[in-house]
Design an enzyme around this catalytic site. Sequence first.
Site, PDB file in Angstrom:
ATOM      1  N   CYS A 152      11.030  -2.194  11.089  1.00 17.45           N
ATOM      2  CA  CYS A 152      11.070  -1.112  12.080  1.00 17.45           C
ATOM      3  C   CYS A 152      10.196  -1.426  13.300  1.00 17.45           C
ATOM      4  O   CYS A 152      10.641  -1.271  14.446  1.00 17.45           O
ATOM      5  CB  CYS A 152      10.669   0.201  11.444  1.00 17.45           C
TER       6      CYS A 152
HETATM    7  N1  LIG Z   1       9.937   2.816   5.351  1.00 14.17           N
HETATM    8  C1  LIG Z   1      10.383   2.274   6.476  1.00 14.17           C
HETATM    9  O1  LIG Z   1      10.232   2.847   7.586  1.00 14.17           O
HETATM   10  C2  LIG Z   1      11.102   0.959   6.447  1.00 14.17           C
HETATM   11  C3  LIG Z   1      11.577   0.440   7.655  1.00 14.17           C
HETATM   12  C4  LIG Z   1      12.236  -0.790   7.660  1.00 14.17           C
HETATM   13  C5  LIG Z   1      12.391  -1.480   6.479  1.00 14.17           C
HETATM   14  N2  LIG Z   1      11.898  -0.976   5.324  1.00 14.17           N
HETATM   15  C6  LIG Z   1      12.046  -1.776   4.105  1.00 14.17           C
HETATM   16  O2  LIG Z   1      12.834  -1.098   3.142  1.00 14.17           O
HETATM   17  C7  LIG Z   1      12.409  -1.477   1.845  1.00 14.17           C
HETATM   18  C8  LIG Z   1      12.110  -0.203   1.059  1.00 14.17           C
HETATM   19  O3  LIG Z   1      11.027   0.455   1.718  1.00 14.17           O
HETATM   20  P1  LIG Z   1      10.674   1.968   1.474  1.00 14.17           P
HETATM   21  O4  LIG Z   1       9.808   2.382   2.589  1.00 14.17           O
HETATM   22  O5  LIG Z   1      11.883   2.761   1.167  1.00 14.17           O
HETATM   23  O6  LIG Z   1       9.784   1.853   0.122  1.00 14.17           O
HETATM   24  P2  LIG Z   1       9.564   2.963  -0.999  1.00 14.17           P
HETATM   25  O7  LIG Z   1       9.665   4.329  -0.411  1.00 14.17           O
HETATM   26  O8  LIG Z   1       8.307   2.592  -1.696  1.00 14.17           O
HETATM   27  O9  LIG Z   1      10.797   2.785  -2.016  1.00 14.17           O
HETATM   28  C9  LIG Z   1      10.923   1.639  -2.801  1.00 14.17           C
HETATM   29  C10 LIG Z   1      12.160   1.741  -3.664  1.00 14.17           C
HETATM   30  O10 LIG Z   1      12.323   0.530  -4.386  1.00 14.17           O
HETATM   31  C11 LIG Z   1      12.323   0.807  -5.784  1.00 14.17           C
HETATM   32  N3  LIG Z   1      11.599  -0.285  -6.463  1.00 14.17           N
HETATM   33  C12 LIG Z   1      10.280  -0.500  -6.527  1.00 14.17           C
HETATM   34  N4  LIG Z   1      10.018  -1.646  -7.214  1.00 14.17           N
HETATM   35  C13 LIG Z   1      11.214  -2.151  -7.589  1.00 14.17           C
HETATM   36  C14 LIG Z   1      11.627  -3.278  -8.335  1.00 14.17           C
HETATM   37  N5  LIG Z   1      10.719  -4.144  -8.834  1.00 14.17           N
HETATM   38  N6  LIG Z   1      12.948  -3.470  -8.546  1.00 14.17           N
HETATM   39  C15 LIG Z   1      13.865  -2.598  -8.072  1.00 14.17           C
HETATM   40  N7  LIG Z   1      13.535  -1.499  -7.350  1.00 14.17           N
HETATM   41  C16 LIG Z   1      12.227  -1.286  -7.110  1.00 14.17           C
HETATM   42  C17 LIG Z   1      11.644   2.145  -5.950  1.00 14.17           C
HETATM   43  O11 LIG Z   1      12.132   2.745  -7.139  1.00 14.17           O
HETATM   44  P3  LIG Z   1      11.216   3.780  -8.003  1.00 14.17           P
HETATM   45  O12 LIG Z   1      10.831   4.897  -7.086  1.00 14.17           O
HETATM   46  O13 LIG Z   1      12.166   4.247  -9.068  1.00 14.17           O
HETATM   47  O14 LIG Z   1      10.074   3.011  -8.552  1.00 14.17           O
HETATM   48  C18 LIG Z   1      12.096   2.863  -4.681  1.00 14.17           C
HETATM   49  O15 LIG Z   1      13.378   3.389  -4.858  1.00 14.17           O
HETATM   50  C19 LIG Z   1      11.162  -2.370   2.002  1.00 14.17           C
HETATM   51  O16 LIG Z   1      11.517  -3.706   1.894  1.00 14.17           O
HETATM   52  C20 LIG Z   1      10.718  -2.040   3.416  1.00 14.17           C
HETATM   53  O17 LIG Z   1      10.024  -3.107   4.023  1.00 14.17           O
HETATM   54  C21 LIG Z   1      11.257   0.229   5.270  1.00 14.17           C
END
Ligand SMILES: NC(=O)c1ccc[n+]([C@@H]2O[C@H](COP(=O)([O-])OP(=O)(O)OC[C@H]3O[C@@H](n4cnc5c(N)ncnc54)[C@H](OP(=O)(O)O)[C@@H]3O)[C@@H](O)[C@H]2O)c1
Length: 351
Positions: A152
């Site tokens: 982002c």
């Molecule tokens: N947040 C942002 O603004 C944003 C922007 C751009 C890109 N991203 C990218 O998007 C991705 C997700 O980010 P997020 O912000 O959504 O994180 P998040 O809110 O912490 O969510 C992580 C997700 O991944 C799951 N997870 C955790 N460990 C895992 C594993 N070992 N195997 C399979 N699933 C697993 C979690 O499941 P449980 O809850 O069931 O544990 C949850 O559904 C990251 O790579 C991040 O860099 C995020």
Amino acid sequence: MTLSVAVSGASGYAGGEILRLLAAHPDIRITTVTAHSNAGDALVQHQPHLRSLAHLTLQPTTPDVLAGHDVVFLALPHGQSGQYTDALADTPLVIDAGADHRLTSPAAWDAFYGGAFHEPWTYGVPELLVGAGGAKQRDALVGASRIAAPGCNASTVALSLAPGVAAGVIDPSDIVSVLAVGPSGAGKSLKTTLLASEILGSANPYAVGGTHRHIPEIQQALAAAAPAAADVRISFTPVLVPMARGILATSTAPIVDGATDAEIRAAWEDAYGSETFVQLLPEGQFPRTADVLGANTALVGLAIDRPAGRVVVVTAVDNLVKGTAGAAIQSMNIALGLPEATGLTVNGVAP
Ligand SMILES: NC(=O)c1ccc[n+]([C@@H]2O[C@H](COP(=O)([O-])OP(=O)(O)OC[C@H]3O[C@@H](n4cnc5c(N)ncnc54)[C@H](OP(=O)(O)O)[C@@H]3O)[C@@H](O)[C@H]2O)c1
């Protein structure tokens, strides 16, 4: 045409936002949602705002569960996506919201992430200029089968400065970017630094001094925007501020000798004048994060600071929409030959 879609990481912030947008997409049927520690729970237990998806249950994230869909979104912590690549070989379109497939340089991956390096996929920022002549990343997304949605902060800074780099009116070797960012950018998992008591009423810098993982992604994108080989260097400082979503990126770079004000402004007008989701504001106007919440819109304000000899670009995005889920879905639309704006809006939520 109705496409079946699986979304992994569906209990998280990025997965949740992908689902919110896909729920309004006329060509999509969300058939599978997966998670990790929360597998087995109802989706709405973790995403109570997604009422139209109340019938879905979070399944474990395994290759078998993800296989067999037309489109798979991976919204997992970085380092987790690469393991599904082989298992999804038959899936027509896979879009990774994580970092695993963004970088082209194994050395940069080692320096900023570490662990196994995975091959780069087509970068999902359609409006990004690529080289001379006004070409854009959109062209590479047509028919793509593997897409890396952007970081982002990285896409916000790259979109801010690519017009000036491509036009040769700014020097990319001395970029300074300072960003106000909301904590949703760090995901939903519990961290002490993200507690309300640490954040409310405070502005907290982090990853100061060239350590943030989005730095090589910005360098890669701006090097691709440059008309010739370019030395892209950036001083990048994010500051956590008390707003759930949003990025306000202030980026500056030196004006190249001889570039006129008209040439500088024309670089950004030419780049974004015909774009729907990246909009240059009129001279003297600068964006607020409040105006892009929920929108797939990047609002860009440009100033020419002659006493400092630098351009100043202020860009606002919603990190979860234009910064992630919106970029992923816009890229999906292009890859599949659908109208690019399907399921997306330029309008934010206010107040
Ligand atoms: N947040 C942002 O603004 C944003 C922007 C751009 C890109 N991203 C990218 O998007 C991705 C997700 O980010 P997020 O912000 O959504 O994180 P998040 O809110 O912490 O969510 C992580 C997700 O991944 C799951 N997870 C955790 N460990 C895992 C594993 N070992 N195997 C399979 N699933 C697993 C979690 O499941 P449980 O809850 O069931 O544990 C949850 O559904 C990251 O790579 C991040 O860099 C995020």
